[in-house]
Scaffold this motif. Sequence first.
Motif, PDB file in Angstrom:
ATOM      1  N   UNK A  82      42.805  39.991  25.569  1.00  0.00           N
ATOM      2  CA  UNK A  82      41.966  41.183  25.435  1.00  0.00           C
ATOM      3  C   UNK A  82      41.931  41.933  26.761  1.00  0.00           C
ATOM      4  N   UNK A  83      41.870  43.260  26.698  1.00  0.00           N
ATOM      5  CA  UNK A  83      41.948  44.088  27.918  1.00  0.00           C
ATOM      6  C   UNK A  83      40.772  43.824  28.877  1.00  0.00           C
ATOM      7  N   UNK A  84      39.656  43.289  28.380  1.00  0.00           N
ATOM      8  CA  UNK A  84      38.519  43.044  29.292  1.00  0.00           C
ATOM      9  C   UNK A  84      38.860  41.960  30.318  1.00  0.00           C
ATOM     10  N   UNK A  85      39.754  41.025  29.945  1.00  0.00           N
ATOM     11  CA  UNK A  85      40.203  40.009  30.914  1.00  0.00           C
ATOM     12  C   UNK A  85      40.927  40.685  32.075  1.00  0.00           C
ATOM     13  N   UNK A  86      41.769  41.677  31.742  1.00  0.00           N
ATOM     14  CA  UNK A  86      42.514  42.407  32.780  1.00  0.00           C
ATOM     15  C   UNK A  86      41.532  43.163  33.681  1.00  0.00           C
ATOM     16  N   UNK A  87      40.536  43.790  33.047  1.00  0.00           N
ATOM     17  CA  UNK A  87      39.538  44.550  33.835  1.00  0.00           C
ATOM     18  C   UNK A  87      38.794  43.622  34.799  1.00  0.00           C
ATOM     19  N   UNK A  88      38.386  42.447  34.297  1.00  0.00           N
ATOM     20  CA  UNK A  88      37.674  41.481  35.156  1.00  0.00           C
ATOM     21  C   UNK A  88      38.588  41.012  36.295  1.00  0.00           C
ATOM     22  N   UNK A  89      39.856  40.772  35.969  1.00  0.00           N
ATOM     23  CA  UNK A  89      40.835  40.306  36.957  1.00  0.00           C
ATOM     24  C   UNK A  89      41.028  41.362  38.059  1.00  0.00           C
ATOM     25  N   UNK A  90      41.199  42.634  37.633  1.00  0.00           N
ATOM     26  CA  UNK A  90      41.379  43.718  38.622  1.00  0.00           C
ATOM     27  C   UNK A  90      40.112  43.899  39.467  1.00  0.00           C
ATOM     28  N   UNK A  91      38.953  43.726  38.813  1.00  0.00           N
ATOM     29  CA  UNK A  91      37.684  43.854  39.540  1.00  0.00           C
ATOM     30  C   UNK A  91      37.564  42.781  40.626  1.00  0.00           C
ATOM     31  N   UNK A  92      38.030  41.547  40.307  1.00  0.00           N
ATOM     32  CA  UNK A  92      37.977  40.444  41.281  1.00  0.00           C
ATOM     33  C   UNK A  92      38.898  40.727  42.468  1.00  0.00           C
ATOM     34  N   UNK A  93      40.085  41.310  42.192  1.00  0.00           N
ATOM     35  CA  UNK A  93      41.012  41.643  43.286  1.00  0.00           C
ATOM     36  C   UNK A  93      40.395  42.754  44.150  1.00  0.00           C
ATOM     37  N   UNK A  94      39.796  43.758  43.478  1.00  0.00           N
ATOM     38  CA  UNK A  94      39.126  44.850  44.209  1.00  0.00           C
ATOM     39  C   UNK A  94      38.030  44.313  45.110  1.00  0.00           C
ATOM     40  N   UNK A  95      37.237  43.386  44.560  1.00  0.00           N
ATOM     41  CA  UNK A  95      36.149  42.783  45.340  1.00  0.00           C
ATOM     42  C   UNK A  95      36.710  41.999  46.535  1.00  0.00           C
ATOM     43  N   UNK A  96      37.831  41.294  46.295  1.00  0.00           N
ATOM     44  CA  UNK A  96      38.492  40.521  47.360  1.00  0.00           C
ATOM     45  C   UNK A  96      38.895  41.469  48.511  1.00  0.00           C
ATOM     46  N   UNK A  97      39.520  42.614  48.183  1.00  0.00           N
ATOM     47  CA  UNK A  97      39.974  43.574  49.203  1.00  0.00           C
ATOM     48  C   UNK A  97      38.777  44.127  49.972  1.00  0.00           C
ATOM     49  N   UNK A  98      37.742  44.535  49.207  1.00  0.00           N
ATOM     50  CA  UNK A  98      36.550  45.135  49.859  1.00  0.00           C
ATOM     51  C   UNK A  98      35.858  44.122  50.760  1.00  0.00           C
ATOM     52  N   UNK A  99      35.728  42.870  50.262  1.00  0.00           N
ATOM     53  CA  UNK A  99      34.993  41.836  51.021  1.00  0.00           C
ATOM     54  C   UNK A  99      35.712  41.492  52.311  1.00  0.00           C
ATOM     55  N   UNK A 100      37.031  41.306  52.230  1.00  0.00           N
ATOM     56  CA  UNK A 100      37.804  40.926  53.429  1.00  0.00           C
ATOM     57  C   UNK A 100      37.809  42.086  54.422  1.00  0.00           C
ATOM     58  N   UNK A 101      37.958  43.317  53.903  1.00  0.00           N
ATOM     59  CA  UNK A 101      37.963  44.505  54.789  1.00  0.00           C
ATOM     60  C   UNK A 101      36.605  44.638  55.495  1.00  0.00           C
ATOM     61  N   UNK A 102      35.545  44.408  54.738  1.00  0.00           N
ATOM     62  CA  UNK A 102      34.179  44.483  55.292  1.00  0.00           C
ATOM     63  C   UNK A 102      34.016  43.478  56.434  1.00  0.00           C
TER      64      UNK A 102
END
Length: 1108
Positions: free
Chosen positions: A1037-1057
């Motif tokens: 289901x596409x919501x799995x992809x959305x959650x996966x992309x959200x986790x990668x986005x959070x990873x980038x933001x957190x490490x950059x922060x």
Amino acid sequence: MVDFLAENNLCGQAVLRIVSRGNAIIAELLRLSDFIPAVFRLKDKSDQQKYGDIICDFSYFKGPEYYDSKLEAKPDLQDLDDEFRENNIEILSRFYLAFESVHKYIVDLIRYLDDLYEGVYIQQTLETVLLNGDGKQLLCEALYLYGVMLLVIDQKMEGEVRERMLVSYYRYSAARSSADSNLDDICKLLRSTGYSSQSGAKRPANYPESYFQRVPISSTFISMVIGRLRSDDIYNQVISVYMGITVNLVEAWEPYKAAKIALNYTLDSANIREQASRYSVSMEGLRPQIQQLLKEGFLREEIVLDNIPKLLNCLRDCNVSIRWLMLHTADSAYDPNNKRLRQIKDQVINDSKYNPKILFQLLLDTAQFEFTLKEMFKQMLSEKQLKWESYRTEGSERMTELAEVFSGVKPLTRVEKNENLQAWFREISKQIESLNYEDSTAAGRKTVQLIQALVEVQEFHQLESNLQVCQFLADTRKFLHQMIRTINIKEEVLITMQIVGDLSYAWQIIDSFTSIMQESIRVNPSMVTKLRATFLKLASALDLPLLRINQANSPDLLSVSQFYSGELVTYVRKVLQIIPESMFTSLAKIIKLQIHAIMEVPTRLDKDKLKDYAQLGARYEVAKLTHAISIFTEGILMMKTTLVGIIKVDPKQLLEDGIRKELVRRVAYALHKGLIFNPKAKTSELMPKLKEMAATMDGFYRSFEYIQDYVSIYGLKIWQEEVSRIINYNVEQECNSFLRTKIQDWQSVYQSTHIPIPKFPSVDESATFIGRLCREILRITDPKVTCYMDQLNTWYDLKTHQEVTNNRLFSEIQDTLGTFGLNGLDRLLCFMIVKELQNFLSVFQKTILRDKAMVDVFKAMLSAVNPVKGIVANASKVYANAVAKTQKIWGPYLESIMKVGQMQILRQQIANELNYSCKFDSKHLAAALENLNKSLLADIEAHYQDPSLPYPKEDNNLLYEITASLEAAGIHNPLNKIYITTKRLPYFPIVNFLFIIAQLPKLQYSKNQGMTCRKATDPVDWSPLVLGLLTLLKQFHSRYTEQFLALIGQFIRSVMEQCTSQKIPDMPSDVVGALMFLEDYVRYTKLPRKVAEAHVPSFIFDEFRTVL
């Protein structure tokens, strides 16, 4: 008394129906004997190891619980058993029905005999039925057919194989639970007898009588039948039992003392010599006699009518000699391991001066003579009444004219008026006119008297002196003689010819003459016209099994006719296949000359070089070979359209099918031999072998192009149809290993009985050449040893950095196997992707989700990242900790993902090549498909917005058909394909997120090459990784992809922060990798960039590019 076979005679009709069914059962048994699944023979070691525990003989019935518990203990075995049932239950049911019909046949015959005994049929007893000619014949046939059935089963289906099939049917069908099932009785009847049809096998004790006694039959009935036979039949030493099944009585009667003694008198050496010499002399005398009869213009109507008994005797002598010599010299009638039989055979061959070529020539001439005579008789029978009436009219008119001559009115020189003669001739004219065709006996007698009267009138009235009167009288006598001849043309002659010319005994033996037939065709192609008569003579053998079926008006008539006619047509094709074989041999020589010997003439040429380019010798050789090919074609086309049984054989179609068969045989063999790869070779053999194969295929293609006009066929059409069939069949067979329910040969739409695609034993794990090709491509582009550069469409070796292969590979495959080959490769890759994804999910559910320590890590990680829109505190530590704890599961995970990604890259390359060649070779088709696809998608989108608008219904195949055409033209995106159906999986997005960040440290960014592997010892290939993960997520289901992309986005933001707060100026490599992943993800899925920007601020994207 009512005719025994009349429709209102219940007693006769009942036994006729039984005999009719018996013939149909034998045809079904013979038909099925070619379809025994090889696995039931358990001959291969691999079959024994794989299926030994699920295929059992009758020992199963001693302890079914033991076998069933063994299955239940092993889930893998149970799964294999289910798969085996799905693949074989259909053919097992067909065999079981045939076996059941044999048992039902004998039960019905016994019931019929009981009814006769109990007086169910009024005024009919066993004795009265046996006194009637038809009744005796039918009862003997009924018993005889039962014996034939049992012998056919034992000869064609080995006892152990039968038992295994019956046990499998018992286990897999509902028959075991059915109360009215007679499976037990069938098993008792058809259990193994110990008999083997293998040469040299020992005959079991009391065989076959103990086999025949399994269902007891009234001994009174058997002794009465034998009593009738003893007084009516004459035995010979080698006999034909049924449709060419021969038995040598020397061997068959060995256990029976009295029969053996009786037979020994016949087998005395002097007696054999006498018999053999008699037929040898007979042959020598008959050959010139029959050749004289076959001379052009010899067999005229009057000669035939005057010599009917003589001609029939000649025909009978020929057929008797052929029958005796064929049966007594047949290899199948003698066991080579039996010394006495060998001696008898040698004596027969020596004393009869046996020469198979001479015997075959006599058979040819006899068949031709028989055919000519039959055709003449049929013609005469059809014209019989017309001719008879025309002779009568002619004779009557001659007499009327003579009467007028003697009236003195008609001026005929020197004939005086004579009223007596005038009245007499008028009376004779009336008498001739009054002859009645319907009452042939009286008319014949009267005609003889009239002829006598005309002879007498000439003598008594001294009319000899007047030549004209004499001529009139002679003509009239001639017409009367013709009337007698014509009235004697009776259908009985045709029936006698049919009985005398029976060739059913040679139904199988004739195969031993195939090589002689083929050699004679090769030497003289016009021989085909003579063979036609022999094939028609063989077709008359169909009357034996069909007679009773026809009399009983049975619905089995069509299927039985089709079976035997089909068998005969197959034999005709086999004999005539020598023509296409010889043509292709000549063709190979032509192509060799054209490629290697004949130089291409340039557009401008110096005249002194003209002689060099003329190459008269080579060109003469090509012309000679081409002429030979056209002569072969002419030979087969001279054979008229013929009805063989109920199948119409058209020579043009026969020639085309023969050419197709030979083409398929040669191309399939070339592909099998040409595409075998050595995986241990230092440099891959793939490209050289493809180039070599392309040259071979081009040779075939050119030869076909060259030949088509000389043999009047559509070369390109045949080439495309047959090559596509070969490739599609091999793809289908290769894909069978991925299917639970296999497609058997007899179910395949690509396999054909007349033009079969040969099957070759596999040389490695692949079943066919297409599998070997696919696995070789996968081997050399393996992500563990290569690195794929997306911008260059090229694979490089990880260690040496040398180019391994590039997208030219797919152009080479296109040149070798055409569009069908690329398409087949694509289909096979789809099956492999499905298998890989299924294995992956199985591992995910059974290993990862059942590991409590892992699940705890996932839970902890989920709580640490919640809410996803926020930022993870102390990010580096949290992420590194989770990756470290889950490290052990990523090895197999990475392998599966990269395998899927690698196959997706190959599918993309295939689609590009197909699309390019489609636009290049057939731009109108490409444009039409693209527009149809767009308009269909637009309609479907409109329907979802407004359901009142049209949409293809469930029974409409448009979407399936257009998909197949789009894939063939490369107008599709493999990355959008849904390969498997999936259920909800807990922790799926977080697991994939941890997996991707665990791989990022192994990669590095390079400005020229993009993301590459840091160490060759720890290989990760970027493109297969991204595409594999993308494909995996696409299945859910596409919501799995959305959650996966959200986790990668959070990873980038957190490490950059964290970097910003710790004042680290450079962007960490893991963040670069994650951003590259998002960017590639958007690019491959063709989604708008805002999908990624929803999780990562756009300024980070922009900055990351400038920093790089």
